[in-house]
Design an enzyme around this catalytic site. Structure first.
Site: not given
Ligand code: NAD
Length: 359
Positions: A124, A191, A225, A249
Site C-alpha cells: 500500500y 507469509k 492463508d 485489510d
C-alpha cells in the site's frame, strides 16, 4: 466549549452514515464543534484534487477526526485518499475491534477479536511502476541484472517495503493495547515462508517486541492463508491479530463477515498524536442517496472516538443503545433483517433515531 473534531462526510453513502452518526453523538449530550471538510469526489470537482492541504491542516489542528468512506477509482484516476490520509498524518495503527452483537446474522456467536493493521507501508506504500513506462523498464532491467528470477517484459511492478521501524511500532502498539485492555494473546500474521525478507522481517520484529511483554501477553504467529481458515473454524482461539497492511485489510473484511457484515464493523487509525475514526466499509455507490444502508459501523466508530476524547460514559451509553436496537432487531436496516427484501426495514436515518431513543 466542545471537543473540536474534523468531520469528513466522504462519498457515496458517506454523507448519510456520517449524518446518522452525528445525530447519535449529539444525542449523548457531548458537545462537539464539528469542522466539516470536503474530500474525495466533491473536493476533486471543486479544487482539482481529492485531498487538500486545508483538510490535512484541520485534522492536524483538531487532532481528532471522523470520516465516512471515500471512493477510489479502480485501476485509474487519483490515488486512494484513505491511504494518503494515513500516510500524510502517519496514522500507523489501524485498529478494528470485531465484536459480536446479539441480533446480528453471524456464522459464529460471541466473536471478540481486535485487529491491529500496519497502515503506512507494504504493497500500500503507493510505489508502483506502470507497464511500458521508461521507469518501469529501467527498474525491470536493473532487477533482472541483479536477480536470478526474471521479470517479464509486459509487467507492471508494485513495491512491498516492510521496515523494522514500522513493524516494531505497530506490534508495540498492539501489545500496549493488550496490556491496557486486559487482552491475553497476540497472533502475528504473515507469509514469511514465501516472502522471507519482507514478511520475515515483520515476523522477526514482532518476535523481538513480544519478548519485552513475555509473561504478560501470550504471543504466537500464523501464516495468512492458514489464518483465514483458522478464523472461520476456530475463531475463539484468537484474541488479537497484528498484520502488515495488505493482509490486515483483507483479514479485516473476513472478520467483518464473522460479526454480521460491513454494516457493523468499526475502525480507528491512530498516530502518536492524531486519531481518525471510520467504518471499515467503503462508499457503496449503488446505495448512495437512498437512506438505506446501515449506519451502525460509523456510529460504533464514534463510540471509539468518544472513548478517545475521554467521554467514556457517553461512549458506553451509545454502545449500549446500539446493542439494544440490534438485539431487538426491529428498528434496523435491510442488511440486518433475515429477509433483505423485508419491507419493515428501517432507513439509515430512522435507525439512528431509534438508537437515540434508547440512550
Ligand atoms: P463497499 O464496502 O463500499 O461495499 C461492498 C458491499 O458491502 C456493498 O455493495 C453493500 O452490499 C455492503 N455494504 C457496505 N457498507 C454497508 C453498510 N453501511 N450497510 C449495509 N451494507 C453495506 O466496498 P466496494 O464496493 O469494494 O467499494 C466501493 C468504493 O469504496 C470503492 O471506491 C472503494 O475504493 C471505496 N472504499 C473506501 C473505503 C474507505 O473509505 N475507508 C474502504 C473500502 C472501500
Amino acid at each position: 466549549m466542545g471537543h473540536k473534531v474534523t468531520l469528513l462526510p466522504g462519498d457515496g453513502i458517506g454523507p448519510e452514515v456520517t449524518a446518522a452518526m452525528r445525530m447519535c453523538v449529539e444525542a449523548t449530550g457531548v458537545k462537539i464543534d464539528w469542522d466539516v471538510q470536503e474530500v474525495g469526489e466533491k473536493s476533486m470537482a471543486k479544487h482539482g484534487k481529492p485531498l487538500t492541504d486545508e483538510v490535512l491542516e484541520s485534522i492536524r489542528r483538531n487532532k481528532t477526526a471522523i470520516k465516512g468512506p471515500i471512493t477510489t477509482p479502480i485501476g485509474k484516476g487519483f490515488r486512494s485518499v484513505n491511504v494518503q490520509l494515513r500516510q500524510s498524518l502517519d496514522l500507523y495503527a489501524c485498529v478494528r475491534p470485531c465484536l459480536y452483537y446479539e441480533g446480528t446474522k453471524t456464522p459464529i456467536k460471541n466473536v471478540n477479536l481486535v485487529i491491529f493493521r500496519e497502515n503506512t507501508e507494504d504493497l500500500y506504500a503507493g510505489i508502483e511502476f506502470e507497464k511500458g513506462t521508461a521507469e518501469c523498464t529501467e527498474l525491470r532491467e536493473k532487477i533482472n541484472s541483479m536477480s536470478a528470477k526474471k521479470i517479464r517484459e509486459d509487467s507492471a511492478i508494485s513495491i512491498k517495503p516492510i521496515s523494522v521501524t514500522a513493524s516494531k511500532r505497530i506490534v508495540r502498539a498492539a501489545f500496549e493495547y493488550a496490556v491496557k485492555n486486559g487482552r491475553k494473546k497476540i497472533t502475528a500474521v504473515h507469509k514469511a515462508n514465501i516472502m522471507k525478507f519482507s514478511d520475515g522481517l515483520f515476523l522477526k520484529s514482532a518476535q523481538e517486541v513480544a519478548q519485552e511483554y513475555a509473561g504478560r501477553v501470550e504471543f504466537n504467529d500464523c501464516i495468512v492463508d492458514n489464518m483465514c481458515m483458522q478464523l472461520v473454524q476456530y475463531t475463539h482461539m484468537y484474541d488479537m491479530l497484528v498484520l502488515p497492511n495488505l493482509y490486515g485489510d483483507i483479514v479485516s473484511d473476513l472478520c467483518a463477515g464473522l460479526i454480521g457484515g460491513l454494516g457493523i464493523a468499526s475502525g480507528a487509525n491512530y498516530g502518536d498524536s492524531i486519531a481518525l475514526f471510520e467504518p471499515v466499509h467503503g462508499s457503496a455507490p449503488k446505495y448512495a442517496g437512498q437512506n438505506k444502508v446501515n449506519p451502525t459501523a460509523t456510529i460504533l466508530s464514534s463510540v471509539l472516538m468518544l472513548e478517545h476524547l475521554g467521554e467514556s460514559d457517553a461512549a458506553k451509553r451509545l454502545e449500549g443503545a446500539v446493542r439494544l436496537v440490534l438485539r431487538e432487531g426491529k428498528e434496523v436496516t435491510y442488511d440486518l433483517k433475515s429477509n433483505r427484501e423485508d419491507a419493515s426495514a428501517f432507513g439509515t436515518k430512522e435507525m439512528a433515531q431509534a438508537i437515540c431513543r434508547k440512550l
